[in-house]
Enzyme design. Structure first.
Site, PDB file in Angstrom:
ATOM      1  N   GLN A 245      16.709   9.256  52.149  1.00 45.06           N
ATOM      2  CA  GLN A 245      17.122   9.474  50.767  1.00 45.06           C
ATOM      3  C   GLN A 245      18.004  10.706  50.660  1.00 45.06           C
ATOM      4  OE1 GLN A 245      14.281  10.796  47.429  1.00 45.06           O
ATOM      5  NE2 GLN A 245      14.824   8.699  46.902  1.00 45.06           N
ATOM      6  N   GLU A 264      15.503  16.661  39.520  1.00 42.30           N
ATOM      7  CA  GLU A 264      15.837  15.496  38.720  1.00 42.30           C
ATOM      8  C   GLU A 264      15.433  15.682  37.264  1.00 42.30           C
ATOM      9  OE1 GLU A 264      14.886  12.034  40.905  1.00 42.30           O
ATOM     10  OE2 GLU A 264      14.783  10.748  39.154  1.00 42.30           O
ATOM     11  N   ARG A 320      17.382   7.219  42.756  1.00 45.85           N
ATOM     12  CA  ARG A 320      18.197   8.246  43.393  1.00 45.85           C
ATOM     13  C   ARG A 320      19.328   7.699  44.251  1.00 45.85           C
ATOM     14  NH1 ARG A 320      13.337  12.395  45.062  1.00 45.85           N
ATOM     15  NH2 ARG A 320      13.187  13.356  43.013  1.00 45.85           N
ATOM     16  N   ARG A 421      12.615   6.073  47.762  1.00 46.68           N
ATOM     17  CA  ARG A 421      11.463   6.624  47.062  1.00 46.68           C
ATOM     18  C   ARG A 421      11.853   7.035  45.649  1.00 46.68           C
ATOM     19  NH1 ARG A 421       9.817  11.650  45.949  1.00 46.68           N
ATOM     20  NH2 ARG A 421      11.292  12.721  47.311  1.00 46.68           N
TER      21      ARG A 421
END
Lengths: 619, 248, 259
Positions: A245, A264, A320, A421
């Protein structure tokens, strides 16, 4: 040599490691926690946003089934569904437990744990403390360890009778008995450079990720893929290693902090992404599978912050991988910010006092490190290597790997998050599977008839000692830096076959060079020596990533192939499994993913499933 | 944009050592820790420094820069002039292991001596109800990243090694305050704060607050309120009398 | 089979230099020293100075005036409870309350520990003392009775307010009136922002939410408390200036209209 006998040795003192150790100790097992850093400094402290748990405190429509669906969608249905199920069901209890151990989460008006919005989560779901949730969690677990030690002190007169922390101690090899079962671990003290050996029938790996193989990363130096490599070397298997990620928002300037995370929650609390032309470009990047879940106009997106029932979410809150790719594309198209990122702006969206209250550490971080006041001007952000979805293949319920006595939890384990994730799912993952791995290890030890006897201690010592003997060898810092560049440039956020092959060649050469790295100076706290030892792990893991990335000929979640841009239902069924080959190379095999249980499958609409599953699976 | 900076770094093992001079490249936007890392990579591969997150969140890279306790990762090179010599030494209050790395086990020992969070026995997990305003004070203290610079700078132990057994240091006196203010903590911590953990040694000269990288108001919000709570218990004759009467 | 090797003896980095600080760390304690010393010297002089009353002004250092020796208009509420046996300067009677309040104040403690006792003079600068016991024993342990001086300071603050009001309702008002008013405002800000006051309003509670009124008071006190250092200095100088001003008027040094 210093030698200790334990029932369970936990490697890593982050969220998963501490939760595992607490569980093992609570089940009466003598437990050691071995960690590379000081106690309480683990990378978990960096987690900002929160722990996802469907408690339904803010929106009572939330429950484990919704959370499960969100997790599967985020992972593009590649997740180990049993893990996703356990995670969604158990996360609330794990969070409540923290509160009973002294954690102080932010509160709702009626005094419950407050929950915030996050990318990919349908409802406000993240239990949080401002933007320092990871710190709260690690401190709470650390203090829980201390509480247990105090209990032991009352009973046994020794704080460390049942639970001891070996900090600044690096494990270089897992030890096994003649039959291959886990028998302990071999380590060195960073402080003195002396060796230490643990005899234990069960080892829980909780070493976190692999980010230090990349230049631009939000990860600290500890993330050298130790657990991944230790597991491989012990004969266990890694899955999903191609999925990495890239967090969409890392700092891009100044160069020395490039990659450091911008939480985030900035976007969850109203922050928007703009390109150099001032356009909210995320509206152009909503993929088909999410079309009906995200707002298509700025007006609707803005209304969502106050009225979530009647509006769709802003596209800044897409999972993401989507946001990272979008930013990447904008920068490549020449619409980036001056320092090579895009603008993340919260200053025009919230009053200054509110920003400081909700995002204190972001405000602090930009002020101190970049001279940017986020209450007045936008931030510049770009993707940064953040998390590896892949890891040790484990049994969902017990965290057991294929090697008897070996367990893994947290980032080092694989499967739970599929190909991507969701933010907030890692803190709850640590708690849920940390506990399960600790319990699994305890149960395994209870079921053993006899303790195993470790072999191969001398070999481990010779291996660790080697760089110290090679004076005038290759500089480990240079080898490391080249590896980071290679991975960043060739197996980064967008991949293609030719580049990955080039990376594999480079890794082979670096492997040879790593064999000749030497360390100057004494064995006392010698970072050059430590890095020379860590190189083995980073190279092994990097090879896994590259080989798996080459093999998976589709784009999904944290794996984007320029030459195979589509997501393929055929590939969804296939997991790529890495294992060690005879000569120290990596072999990758395909494995069919078990079918999802019908009752879980029934939680989804058929129209959605057709986007992910093959005809055969649907019928 | 880069320039050559003059650095003086304390190097040595087990207490013995000296300041070593280096000339090292510095680029725009860098912090002291970047420069230390450059020294490692180019001139002194075995230069020991403890660090982790490099974002001011873990509190590992505590050191003394030009005599002031600071996090290496949060001290920007732009705060120095280009011709200034930057002196970097290990934290003085703790035994040194090597170079800039000190043995901070004192802090972990003190942490262990403070009784843990003690909730009432009849509240089960999930049943906790607390208002935001009731948890905010303790939340401020839980921002602590345990860099131990407050304990390092506190003259009670910095200048008086012999006080170490009797004094927990600002970090852990603040921990006591955090628990004492916790809406659900039922343990009595006031006597112990004074008698066992040395709150009385604090003469509120506020250096802990000055060096705190998290800007926690350690003195005003933790230590002084805790001192006042101790006064309630031990030194206020009226409160003492009131308690005597009420208990009967 | 646990074998643990003995830990090697460890010691601090052997650095003889008192501090590596390169800034002017001695400046702040030196200024504090000078400031506090000037207050002490002025106070000593003012207590024994007899010209403390110039109707309607009374010098703050002499108020409340409680003896028969006070001029009639200067007596607090017109009373003289101490009668005529008391012949010493009236200020000595009440000096203990505001003096003790400042002496035991958490901010002043910091300032005199640093500047007078150099313990420590500045952060990360070694102090010269061989032994240190802080506020664990006599006499410094007495600093713990700060809250009683706070109660006393409230009384004195009320008296000074009364004095200022007397000056306010007196026609015509002069410059002195406003000097006294400003002084009272600063003293009130300093007194109410006291750490003990913060503790008493609600600091001692663990459940603010159950005492909304006290919590509101606490938030107000906390705001003042954040400025305690500034208010301590401002009110110290304002009381000196006000006192000196009244004495100058009383001595006839200042004679311009509306003085």
């Amino acid at each position: 040599m210093e030698r200790h006998e334990y029932d369970v040795v936990v490697i890593g003192a982050g969220g998963a490691g501490l939760r595992a150790a607490i569980e093992a100790r609570q089940q009466g097992k003598r437990t050691a926690i071995v960690c590379k850093s000081l106690f309480g400094k683990a990378h978990t402290v960096m987690a900002e946003g929160g722990a996802a748990a469907a408690m339904g405190n803010v929106n009572s429509d939330d429950n484990w089934m919704v959370h499960f669906r969100d997790t599967m969608r985020g992972g593009k249905f590649l997740n180990n569904w049993r893990m996703a199920e356990l995670h969604a069901k158990e996360a609330p209890d794990r969070v409540y437990e923290l509160e009973a151990w002294g954690a102080l989460f932010d509160r709702t008006k009626d005094g419950k744990i407050s929950q915030r919005n996050f990318g990919g989560h349908e409802y406000p779901r993240l239990a949080h403390v401002g933007d320092r949730t990871g710190l709260e969690m690690i401190r709470t677990l650390q203090q829980r360890v201390v509480a247990l030690q105090q209990e032991d002190y009352k009973v046994h007169g020794d704080y460390e009778a049942y639970l001891k922390v070996f900090s600044e101690c690096t494990v270089t090899r897992l030890l096994q008995d003649e039959g291959g079962s886990i028998a302990g671990a071999f380590a060195y003290w960073r402080e003195t450079g002396k060796y230490i050996c643990f005899d234990a029938p069960a080892v829980v790996l909780a070493t976190g990720g692999i980010g230090k193989s990349y230049v631009v990363t939000s990860n600290s130096w500890e993330y050298t893929g130790d657990g991944h490599a230790l597991a491989l070397l012990a004969g266990a298997k890694l899955i999903n290693m191609e999925f990495i990620q890239f967090h969409p928002t890392g700092m891009v300037w100044p160069p020395s902090v490039r990659g450091i995370l911008v939480t985030e929650s900035v976007r969850g609390d109203g922050g928007v992404l703009r390109n150099a032309a001032g356009e909210r470009f995320m509206f152009n990047y909503i993929p088909d599978v999410f079309k009906d879940k995200y707002a298509t106009s700025e007006e609707e997106a803005d209304r969502w912050y106050t009225d979530q029932g009647n509006n769709r979410r802003p596209p800044e809150l897409l999972p993401r991988d989507e946001v990272a790719r979008a930013i990447n594309a904008e920068v490549k198209a020449g619409r980036g910010s001056p320092q090579g990122g895009v603008f993340l702006d919260v200053s025009t969206r919230l009053p200054a006092t509110e920003i400081i209250k909700r995002l204190p550490s972001m405000h602090h971080q930009f002020k101190e490190l970049a001279d940017v006041d986020i209450t007045r001007e936008p931030m510049q952000v770009g993707p940064t290597c953040h998390y590896v979805m892949g890891g040790v293949e484990v049994d969902a319920d017990s965290g057991a790997a294929s090697v008897p006595g070996l367990f893994a939890a947290g980032e080092v384990s694989g499967g739970m998050h599929g190909s991507n994730r969701l933010g907030g799912n890692s803190l709850s993952d640590l708690l849920v599977f940390g506990r399960r791995a600790g319990a699994g290890a305890a149960a395994y030890v209870s079921g053993l008839a006899a303790r195993p006897t470790a072999v191969g201690i001398e070999a481990a010592e010779i291996e660790a000692e080697a760089p110290l003997g090679r004076t005038g060898g290759e500089n480990p810092y240079e080898v490391h830096h080249e590896l980071q560049r290679t991975m960043n440039d060739l197996v980064g956020i967008i991949r293609r076959a030719s580049e990955i092959e080039e990376a594999l060649d480079a890794i082979q050469k670096l492997k040879e060079r790593a064999e000749h790295t030497g360390a100057q100076g004494s064995r006392v706290y010698n970072p050059g020596w430590h890095l020379a030892i860590d190189l083995r792990n980073m190279l092994l893991v990097s090879e896994c990533v590259a080989r798996a990335a080459l093999k998976r000929r589709e784009s999904r979640g944290g794996h984007t192939r320029d030459d195979f841009p589509e997501m393929s239902p055929q590939w969804r069924r296939r997991l790529l499994v890495c294992s060690l080959e005879g000569a120290g190379g990596i072999a990758v095999e395909e494995k069919i993913q078990p079918d999802m249980r019908p009752d879980l499958l029934a939680l989804f609409e058929r129209s959605e499933l057709t986007k992910y599953l093959t005809e055969e699976e649907l019928s | 944009m880069g320039y050559k900076a003059k650095f003086r770094v304390w190097r040595g093992e087990g207490g013995e050592g000296r300041l070593e001079d280096f000339t090292v490249e510095v680029n725009e936007g860098e912090v002291v820790l970047d420069v230390i890392h450059r020294l490692q990579a180019t001139q002194a591969p075995d230069l020991a420094v403890r660090w982790n997150c490099k974002a001011g969140k873990c509190g590992s890279c505590s050191m003394e820069i030009n005599g002031r306790p600071r996090l290496g990762c949060m001290t920007r090179m732009s705060t120095f002039t280009e011709d200034e010599t930057v002196t970097v030494t290990p934290m003085r209050t703790f035994p040194v292991i090597k170079d800039l790395v000190t043995d901070v086990s004192f802090n972990y020992q003190k942490a262990r001596e403070i009784p843990s969070f003690t909730p009432p026995s009849d509240v089960r997990p999930g049943e906790y109800r607390m208002q935001q305003i009731d948890v905010e004070r303790s939340q401020e203290f839980r921002k602590c990243i345990e860099c131990f610079m407050c304990n390092n700078v506190c003259h009670v132990i910095r200048d008086h090694e012999d006080n170490k057994p009797a004094f927990a240091g600002p970090r852990f006196l603040m921990r006591i305050a955090e628990l004492d203010m916790h809406p659900y903590d039922v343990a009595d911590r006031k006597d112990a704060a004074q008698e066992e953990h040395g709150l009385g040694y604090c003469n509120i000269t506020k250096c802990c607050t000055e060096v705190c990288p998290e800007h926690i108001k350690i003195t005003d919000n933790a230590l002084i309120p805790m001192k006042e709570r101790v006064v309630d218990r031990k030194y206020d004759p009226l409160v003492w009398l009131g308690n005597k009467i009420f208990r009967r | 089979m646990t074998i643990v090797e003995p830990a090697q003896r460890k010691q601090r980095a052997q650095i003889k230099v008192r501090t590596f600080r390169t800034d002017r760390w001695w400046l702040a304690p030196a200024l504090t020293f000078a400031g506090l010393l000037s207050f002490l010297i002025y106070g000593f002089w003012a207590i024994f100075d007899k010209s403390y009353f110039a109707d309607p002004y009374i010098a703050p250092f002499a108020s409340p005036c409680l003896a028969t020796s006070c001029p009639e208009g200067a007596r607090f509420l017109g009373l003289a409870p101490f009668g005529d046996w008391y012949g010493l300067p009236p200020g000595l009677l009440i000096l203990g309350l505001p003096g003790g309040f400042r002496l035991t104040c958490y901010y002043y403690r910091k300032s005199y520990y640093r500047s007078f006792w150099v313990s420590p003079p500045a952060c990360a600068v070694a102090e010269p003392h061989g032994k240190y016991s802080g506020e664990t024993r006599l006499p410094l342990i007495l600093n713990n009775i700060h809250r009683y001086f706070f109660y006393g300071a409230i009384l004195i603050g009320a008296v000074l307010t009364y004095d200022a009001v007397l000056a306010l309702i007196h026609k015509p008002q002069g410059i002195g009136t406003w000097i006294l008013v400003i002084n009272v405002v600063l003293i009130a800000g300093y007194t109410l922002g006291c750490h003990s006051c913060r503790h008493i309003t609600a600091g001692r509670l663990n459940h603010f939410s159950r005492h909304p009124l006290r919590y509101r008071m606490w938030t107000l006190v906390s705001k003042l408390n954040a400025k305690h250092q500034q208010l301590a200095w401002a009110s110290m100088f304002s009381v000196m200036i006000a006192d000196f001003y009244v004495r100058l008027v009383a001595k006839g040094v200042l004679t311009f209209p509306f003085s």
